[in-house]
Design a protein around this motif. Structure first.
Motif, PDB file in Angstrom:
ATOM      1  N   ARG A   1       1.116  -1.328  -0.043  1.00  0.00           N
ATOM      2  CA  ARG A   1      -0.260   0.006  -0.007  1.00  0.00           C
ATOM      3  C   ARG A   1       0.862   1.389   0.177  1.00  0.00           C
ATOM      4  N   LEU A   2       0.508   2.161  -0.824  1.00  0.00           N
ATOM      5  CA  LEU A   2       1.368   3.325  -0.737  1.00  0.00           C
ATOM      6  C   LEU A   2       0.220   4.416  -0.732  1.00  0.00           C
ATOM      7  N   GLY A   3       0.282   4.748   0.705  1.00  0.00           N
ATOM      8  CA  GLY A   3      -0.847   5.626   1.249  1.00  0.00           C
ATOM      9  C   GLY A   3      -2.259   4.684   1.324  1.00  0.00           C
ATOM     10  N   PRO A   4      -3.330   5.282   0.675  1.00  0.00           N
ATOM     11  CA  PRO A   4      -4.330   4.177   0.641  1.00  0.00           C
ATOM     12  C   PRO A   4      -4.391   3.345  -0.751  1.00  0.00           C
ATOM     13  N   ARG A   5      -3.672   3.595  -1.747  1.00  0.00           N
ATOM     14  CA  ARG A   5      -3.764   2.887  -2.992  1.00  0.00           C
ATOM     15  C   ARG A   5      -2.944   1.738  -2.822  1.00  0.00           C
ATOM     16  N   PRO A   6      -3.275   0.590  -3.598  1.00  0.00           N
ATOM     17  CA  PRO A   6      -2.524  -0.666  -3.672  1.00  0.00           C
ATOM     18  C   PRO A   6      -1.343  -0.466  -4.833  1.00  0.00           C
ATOM     19  N   ALA A   7      -0.169  -1.256  -4.740  1.00  0.00           N
ATOM     20  CA  ALA A   7       0.540  -1.282  -5.655  1.00  0.00           C
ATOM     21  C   ALA A   7       1.154  -2.630  -5.592  1.00  0.00           C
ATOM     22  N   PHE A   8       1.879  -3.249  -6.766  1.00  0.00           N
ATOM     23  CA  PHE A   8       1.830  -4.691  -6.757  1.00  0.00           C
ATOM     24  C   PHE A   8       3.296  -4.941  -7.380  1.00  0.00           C
ATOM     25  N   VAL A   9       4.165  -5.549  -6.311  1.00  0.00           N
ATOM     26  CA  VAL A   9       5.617  -5.709  -6.715  1.00  0.00           C
ATOM     27  C   VAL A   9       5.767  -7.169  -7.341  1.00  0.00           C
ATOM     28  N   LEU A  10       6.574  -6.979  -8.222  1.00  0.00           N
ATOM     29  CA  LEU A  10       6.915  -8.210  -9.236  1.00  0.00           C
ATOM     30  C   LEU A  10       8.254  -8.791  -8.586  1.00  0.00           C
ATOM     31  N   ALA A  11       7.934  -9.691  -7.967  1.00  0.00           N
ATOM     32  CA  ALA A  11       8.990 -10.544  -7.250  1.00  0.00           C
ATOM     33  C   ALA A  11       9.606 -11.825  -7.768  1.00  0.00           C
ATOM     34  N   HIS A  12       9.110 -11.925  -9.167  1.00  0.00           N
ATOM     35  CA  HIS A  12       9.623 -13.015  -9.529  1.00  0.00           C
ATOM     36  C   HIS A  12       9.847 -12.791 -11.118  1.00  0.00           C
ATOM     37  N   PRO A  13      11.149 -13.177 -11.694  1.00  0.00           N
ATOM     38  CA  PRO A  13      11.617 -12.698 -13.099  1.00  0.00           C
ATOM     39  C   PRO A  13      10.483 -13.008 -14.093  1.00  0.00           C
TER      40      PRO A  13
ATOM     41  N   ALA B   1      24.742 -18.367 -20.589  1.00  0.00           N
ATOM     42  CA  ALA B   1      25.247 -17.373 -19.415  1.00  0.00           C
ATOM     43  C   ALA B   1      24.303 -17.703 -18.444  1.00  0.00           C
ATOM     44  N   PRO B   2      24.908 -17.891 -17.067  1.00  0.00           N
ATOM     45  CA  PRO B   2      24.258 -18.195 -15.996  1.00  0.00           C
ATOM     46  C   PRO B   2      23.356 -16.953 -15.586  1.00  0.00           C
ATOM     47  N   HIS B   3      22.121 -17.223 -15.116  1.00  0.00           N
ATOM     48  CA  HIS B   3      21.251 -16.265 -14.452  1.00  0.00           C
ATOM     49  C   HIS B   3      20.538 -15.185 -15.473  1.00  0.00           C
ATOM     50  N   ARG B   4      20.947 -15.465 -16.702  1.00  0.00           N
ATOM     51  CA  ARG B   4      20.384 -14.321 -17.629  1.00  0.00           C
ATOM     52  C   ARG B   4      19.136 -13.941 -17.712  1.00  0.00           C
ATOM     53  N   ALA B   5      18.112 -14.843 -17.497  1.00  0.00           N
ATOM     54  CA  ALA B   5      16.773 -14.178 -17.392  1.00  0.00           C
ATOM     55  C   ALA B   5      16.451 -13.529 -16.192  1.00  0.00           C
ATOM     56  N   SER B   6      17.253 -13.790 -15.093  1.00  0.00           N
ATOM     57  CA  SER B   6      16.895 -13.052 -13.720  1.00  0.00           C
ATOM     58  C   SER B   6      17.749 -11.985 -13.556  1.00  0.00           C
TER      59      SER B   6
END
Length: 456
Positions: A56-68, A388-393
């Protein structure tokens, strides 16, 4: 990991990724206090609650992208996730509508015009500018003794950016005013994003912010006017941008050029200095890696300032910079706005929802990076199968159409500066001065006080 757009990638998004909500939101304020007081710890904690996490940013929702998978989808689908909304409105009010802030409607044209100036064949000329400025800095530091590397390295990278942009057109006074204006902007914009009311208070800090940005626009407008009247045979970035045309043979306006200057100085000055500073800090705390890197610079540089002929051979240096950018990505948090309803991780986001991309969160997932808090440049050695290791993340420069246009410029500059400093100096941290991140628009150390001891 499946590529974006494959059936497997879609299956993961719809069937396997988890939606969750962050606890601890306060009435009216939401998580804004946490984002101001302990932003990095708060953001990193979100992966425990899901792959898409509502805050929540103040009263409004926001959605955090926690997966690549989600990050790639959002960053590559500009038609669904655009750079609109209050945060970008405030950024554009300060920096203009350049590549880093423009909406989908404007971005494609700007990218087409800007891209040729960053082709690989131009990099050698830019590296020579870097080498000259690095050499001047090494001379200037000779009698410095105790310094704050945050100030010194930012001064250096800002000088490189200005010289690459404007050749010899910028005087010392203008350069200093531009640097100060940018510093004020970077300090202020994060607080204004997390808590919008901050920018509306008629405080001395806000008045300084407004004056600095006004002065910034005045200096840049004067420089652009000079190029319009007489390019003078110069082959710098600004000359290339003034001469550039889009696919309809239209040049950029003065306003567009001013907006791009802001983006290039932000990327070339602040983000590159952040990469250098975190690399030096991490090396100082990992003496084994530092010794190996010093052996590399001794063999490659032999007491010279790093330049084009050395760049390809600075392998460990490049990996150390890459690993530092994993742990401390300069552009650590970026918002997007859903311009139409969309389903992510099985959860429906209505049009107008804010989604938040944070490479800091992705780069510290233990399932993607074993021992994620450990500084280990060897994790970037080529994989046995040649991949290349981890390229996508690994996303410090973003992805898709909005991926940083100056990636090669910035990574080359950071490697050259780190290698030269390691070759020329012993850096001794001062007792009682812990190094902590300042989470503003760019993730930098608050200060990095050291004692310089010449090695050569």
């Amino acid at each position: 990991m499946a590529a974006e757009g494959t059936p497997d990638s879609r299956r993961k998004d719809s069937a396997e990724l988890r939606f969750g909500r962050a606890p601890g939101a306060l009435p009216l304020l939401g998580h804004a206090v946490e984002l101001l007081r302990r932003p990095l710890a708060f953001m990193e904690s979100l992966t425990a609650h899901g792959d898409l996490v509502e805050i929540r940013l103040g009263p409004r929702p926001a959605f955090v992208l926690a997966h690549p998978d989600l990050a790639h989808r959002v960053l590559t689908d500009f038609r669904t996730f655009d750079r609109t909304g209050a945060v970008y409105d405030r950024s554009r009010a300060a920096l203009g509508s350049g590549l880093a802030t423009s909406t989908y409607e404007d971005h494609r044209r700007q990218r087409l015009i800007m891209q040729p100036a960053f082709r690989h064949e131009h990099l050698r000329g830019y590296v020579e500018v870097m080498r000259q400025e690095i050499a001047e800095a090494m001379t200037r530091w000779r009698d410095a003794g105790q310094v704050d590397l945050v100030e010194e390295v930012f001064t250096l990278t800002n000088a490189v950016s200005l010289k690459a942009l404007f050749s010899s057109s910028v005087g010392a006074r203008d350069a200093e005013e531009l640097r100060e204006a940018f510093d004020l902007f970077l300090r202020g914009i994060y607080a204004r994003a997390a808590l919008p009311l901050v920018g509306r208070i008629p405080s001395p800090a806000n008045r300084r912010y407004a004056r600095a940005l006004s002065r910034w626009r005045s200096i840049v407008a004067r420089l652009i006017e000079g190029y319009r009247h007489d390019v003078g045979g110069r082959d710098d970035l600004m000359a290339k941008l003034v001469a550039a045309r889009d696919d309809e043979q239209q040049a950029m306006s003065d306003e567009e050029l001013s907006d791009q200057v802001a983006v290039l100085l932000l990327a070339g000055g602040e983000t590159t200095s952040a990469s250098v500073l975190w690399t030096l800090h991490l090396l100082a705390n990992h003496p084994g890696v530092l010794a190996a890197l010093r052996a590399e610079t001794g063999a490659v540089l032999g007491g010279e300032v790093a330049g084009w002929e050395h760049l390809r051979r600075l392998d460990l240096t490049a990996r150390a910079v890459r690993e530092a950018m994993r742990l401390y990505p300069p552009a650590w948090i970026l918002p997007r706005t859903c311009v139409r309803e969309v389903v992510l991780a099985g959860h429906t986001l209505p049009a107008g929802s804010m989604v938040v991309f944070s490479p800091y969160v992705l780069h510290r997932r233990a399932d993607l990076y074993p021992e994620p808090h450990t500084f280990d440049p060897d994790r970037w050695l080529p994989a046995e199968d040649g991949g290349a290791p981890h390229r996508a993340s690994y996303l410090p420069f973003g992805a898709g159409a909005t991926k940083c246009v100056g990636e090669d410029f910035g990574t080359a500059e950071a490697a050259l500066i780190v290698a030269t400093i390691v070759e020329f100096w012993d850096l001794s941290a001062l007792a009682g001065t812990p190094v902590s991140p300042a989470a503003r628009a760019v993730l930098v150390p608050r200060s990095l006080p050291v004692r310089l001891t010449p090695r050569r």
